[in-house]
Design a protein around this motif. Structure first.
Motif, PDB file in Angstrom:
ATOM      1  N   ASP A 579     -25.461  65.556   1.171  1.00 24.52           N
ATOM      2  CA  ASP A 579     -24.489  64.787   2.298  1.00 24.52           C
ATOM      3  C   ASP A 579     -24.569  65.667   3.488  1.00 24.52           C
ATOM      4  N   GLU A 580     -24.507  67.028   3.041  1.00 25.44           N
ATOM      5  CA  GLU A 580     -24.477  67.971   4.452  1.00 25.44           C
ATOM      6  C   GLU A 580     -25.605  67.847   5.316  1.00 25.44           C
ATOM      7  N   GLU A 581     -26.810  67.851   4.815  1.00 25.54           N
ATOM      8  CA  GLU A 581     -28.002  67.470   5.621  1.00 25.54           C
ATOM      9  C   GLU A 581     -27.939  66.117   6.275  1.00 25.54           C
ATOM     10  N   ARG A 582     -27.393  65.324   5.631  1.00 25.29           N
ATOM     11  CA  ARG A 582     -27.193  63.905   5.995  1.00 25.29           C
ATOM     12  C   ARG A 582     -26.209  63.796   7.276  1.00 25.29           C
ATOM     13  N   THR A 583     -25.153  64.244   6.916  1.00 20.73           N
ATOM     14  CA  THR A 583     -24.002  64.401   8.018  1.00 20.73           C
ATOM     15  C   THR A 583     -24.747  65.117   9.433  1.00 20.73           C
ATOM     16  N   ASP A 584     -25.444  66.579   9.146  1.00 14.06           N
ATOM     17  CA  ASP A 584     -25.864  66.944  10.345  1.00 14.06           C
ATOM     18  C   ASP A 584     -27.029  66.267  11.103  1.00 14.06           C
ATOM     19  N   ILE A 585     -27.844  65.377  10.403  1.00  8.93           N
ATOM     20  CA  ILE A 585     -28.799  64.473  11.164  1.00  8.93           C
ATOM     21  C   ILE A 585     -27.952  63.410  11.706  1.00  8.93           C
ATOM     22  N   PHE A 586     -26.817  62.761  11.013  1.00 12.54           N
ATOM     23  CA  PHE A 586     -26.469  61.884  11.692  1.00 12.54           C
ATOM     24  C   PHE A 586     -25.445  62.283  12.962  1.00 12.54           C
TER      25      PHE A 586
END
Length: 765
Positions: A579-586
């Motif tokens: 989720d951390e990577e997804r949040t950063d990408i988002f």
């Protein structure tokens, strides 16, 4: 008792006697170059029979000997030997004597040099033959070249054809061309020519008939030429072995012959003309030609005149007397010498005569009389061309009427005419020219200064130079200038004139017209101003159209990169592991979308504005800000490619520029560097600004695929030009970049090496 008590003297005397009797040209001299002995042949060769040479200096006998030969003699007196196969000996009487020589020292019994022995030979006769032969060969070669004559040979035994260089040149064939009888026939288009050649060769071989043909050949370069071919058979022991011959290019003479025939036909047409009289006489003045025109004009038949009468039959004595006096004045300085005969002078004279017809009536005629001279410059007779000008008076009356009409036309067209006698500096103006220059009252005497004083002060130098040039070059070129009239009005006048020269080629007169073009000049200037305004407006419209096209490309191109970036982020998002990577990408999605919205808003505002010069949208642009915005737009591509971008804006932090253009330049060049990166290494991009020689410069350097500039350099910045197989390659980015840079007055260039990388250098205005 010993007759020669001194053995050495005895030997020397013996040697002298021996030399004198030697059948070749030999002379014996002491160390002072004084003659001790000389052979009889020496005396004969140098024509010294009447000279006493023993005891005299060699240089006294031959004063023509120069310092160069004297220096050689001194070297021989030091032990050298001088031998020459041939050399010219320039004698005092102006003749040249060709000699060879062998000059060497002779030695005394004690080994000392006693003087020189000279052995010479007179080869003048042989040398003159050689020179004559060389001259003959040179003349023969030059004659061959000038006459375009070449030689050829047919070896009947070896079946071999040989051409000289000139024959190759005539056929326009290369020197490595191998001629043969069969190939020689291909130079002739018509069957008749080919058959005549074969028959001539056959007759020459079988019965020895000489070959003599005139042919029309077609060269290897498809040029047609006339040639004269002459040949003869050569026999050995009664057997035909060779045919030797020459070929001459007679194209020029053939063409001259055609021209001569045409000229002859034209002369015949002139002679047979009924509109003019053409009469010729022999050296005794008797008529020997009398054409049909002369028959009609004068009323005599040719049979009555030719070989019988002289021109005096249709001329008046008083006019003949005046003509003779005029010829005396022209050719004999006006002397009334009894031995003067105008018939022996090179006369070319045109004047009006009064002619008597056979029926007694008369008419005025214009006669041109030309002397016919032989090769020695003596008259063989005369040619007279006579035209009936009795209708000229009618024409003069008609001309007078037309002059009246001309005056009216001058008034309507604001035109006047003038005449200027340069020698006497006397000028005359027409009435209408005085009126055109606002003169009222009686006409008065004028000269060049009268006119020049009226020239506008700002145009005086131009006018003076124009007239001086016209006098020098004997040609008056039309020109326009301003003038201040008698009433003080400023007018623009156009001058057209002719220059007249005397028999010596001196400029003596000018005649011309002067037209008031003030109104037309004003209209012309108005048209020019309107044209310039229209051109400026057209240029502005063209520029606006170009700007609209640029905005269209920029819009499609600048929007393509953010959309592609969103796609890249979406792809990365799908592979995110937590989720951390997804949040950063988002979050990056949000940044890209914000920038996309900003870009759209900027472009919309730019399109709403009045499209004009790109320089109208100038503002202070910081390179660091542009780079940050570009990095945000390309963040997905940068992450996906692991690209590293180094910047150095320390030397030049900002410039005044069109911001939209600058953002497009950064986006295109950084995007291309990532798009065309090498597969085996991460993209490394270096962006640097600097100032060199007061020129602002920025460079974009990458380590990508590179471009073969030798192959693609000329189309590197072309529209829709791609150089790598990449699915996103559109061939628009570099074209737009170059267009935008040049629109701002800058330049872009590139250096590149395949699989090493590319550097783009931008120089701002």
């Amino acid at each position: 008792m010993n007759q020669y008590p001194n053995t050495i003297e005895y030997l020397e005397k013996h040697h002298q006697i021996f030399i004198e009797q030697t059948p070749t040209a030999i002379a014996m001299l002491d160390t002072n170059m004084v003659y001790l002995a000389a052979s009889k042949q020496w005396i004969r060769d140098f024509k010294l029979e009447k000279e006493t040479i023993i005891g005299r200096s060699h240089y006294d006998i031959f004063p023509e000997i120069g310092d160069d030969w004297k220096a050689k003699h001194q070297k021989c007196l030091q032990g050298a030997i001088d031998i020459c196969d041939e050399a010219p000996f320039y004698r005092l009487d102006g003749t040249i004597q060709w000699i060879y020589w062998d000059v060497r020292p002779w030695y005394l019994a004690d080994g000392r040099i006693g003087g020189l022995l000279m052995h010479t030979g007179d080869i003048t006769e042989r040398k003159e033959k050689e020179l004559k032969e060389k001259q003959y060969n040179t003349i023969l070669r030059d004659t061959s070249d000038i006459a375009r004559i070449g030689t050829w040979e047919i070896d009947l035994i070896k079946d071999k054809v040989t051409w000289s260089n000139m024959v190759y040149e005539i056929h326009e064939a290369p020197l490595d061309y191998k001629p043969s009888i069969a190939s020689g026939l291909t130079f002739f288009d018509d069957e008749e020519s080919r058959n005549s050649i074969l028959n001539a060769l056959k007759e020459a071989q079988e019965i020895g008939t000489p070959i003599n043909l005139t042919l029309h050949l077609r060269t290897l370069k498809d040029n047609y030429r006339w040639v004269k071919v002459i040949g003869k058979i050569e026999r050995i022991n009664g057997v035909s072995s060779k045919i030797l011959g020459i070929t001459q290019d007679i194209t020029s003479s053939k063409n001259s012959e055609k021209l001569l025939n045409v000229a002859h036909a034209e002369l015949e047409a002139i002679f047979n003309s009924n509109s003019i009289a053409l009469i010729t006489t022999d050296k005794d003045g008797v008529i020997n030609r009398f054409n049909s025109g002369a028959e009609q004009i004068l009323g005599y038949s040719a049979k009555e005149m030719i070989g019988i009468q002289k021109p005096e039959i249709y001329l008046f004595k008083n006019e003949l007397k005046i003509f003779k006096k005029d010829m005396e004045l022209q050719f004999n300085g006006g002397s009334n010498g009894a031995d003067f005969n105008y018939r022996n002078e090179k006369i070319f004279n045109t004047r009006q005569w009064t002619f008597k017809r056979k029926d007694g009536t008369t008419f005025p005629g214009l006669k041109t009389l030309t002397a016919i001279q032989d090769e020695d410059g003596l008259n063989n007779g005369f040619v007279a061309v006579i035209t009936d000008i009795s209708k000229i008076k009618e024409v003069k009356d008609e001309l007078r009427k037309k002059n009246d009409l001309l005056n009216l036309a001058e008034q309507l067209s604001l035109l006047g005419h003038w005449q200027w006698n340069i020698v006497d500096d006397v000028a005359s103006w027409s009435d209408n020219l005085f009126a055109l220059l606002d003169h009222e009252g009686e006409k008065f005497a004028i000269n060049f200064d009268t006119y020049f004083s009226m020239v506008h002060d700002d145009d005086k130098e131009k006018v003076l130079k124009h007239f001086e040039l016209a006098k020098k070059e004997k040609e008056f070129k039309n020109f326009t200038h301003r003038i201040v009239t008698f009433a003080g009005n400023i007018k623009t006048i156009k001058i057209i004139a002719n220059v007249i020269s005397n028999k010596k080629g001196e400029t003596v007169e000018m005649v011309g017209t002067c037209q008031d073009v003030t109104e037309s000049k004003m209209i012309e200037q108005s048209l020019i101003n309107a044209k310039q305004e229209l051109e400026a407006y057209t240029q502005k419209l063209s520029l606006q159209n170009q700007q609209l096209a640029d905005f269209t490309h920029i819009t499609s191109h600048n929007l393509r990169a953010p959309v592609a970036n969103l796609n890249s982020l979406l792809e990365i998002y799908s592979y995110a592991e937590n989720d951390e990577e997804r949040t950063d990408i988002f979050n990056k999605f949000s940044s890209v979308i914000d920038h996309l919205s900003s870009t759209l808003n900027t472009l919309i505002e730019a399109l709403k504005a009045k499209v004009g010069d790109a320089n109208e949208n100038i503002e202070k642009v910081y390179f660091e800000d542009v780079f940050k915005d570009t990095s945000q737009i390309l963040s997905g591509a940068i992450l996906k490619s692991n690209a590293v971008i180094d910047t150095d804006f320390s030397q030049l932090t900002h410039i005044s520029y069109n911001k939209i253009y600058m953002e497009s330049i950064f986006l295109n060049l950084i995007g291309n560097a990532i798009k065309y990166s090498a597969e085996d290494r991460a993209p490394h991009i270096e962006i640097k600004t600097e100032v060199k020689n007061e020129i602002n410069i920025i460079t974009f350097k990458d380590n990508g695929l590179g471009i073969d500039l030798k192959k693609h350099g000329s189309k590197l910045f072309g529209l829709n030009k791609v150089f790598h197989r990449h699915p996103d390659a559109k061939g628009v980015g570099l074209y737009l970049t170059k267009t935008q840079i040049e629109a701002m007055g800058g330049t872009i260039s590139a250096t590149s090496e395949v699989n090493v990388g590319t550097t783009f250098t931008i120089k701002f205005n």
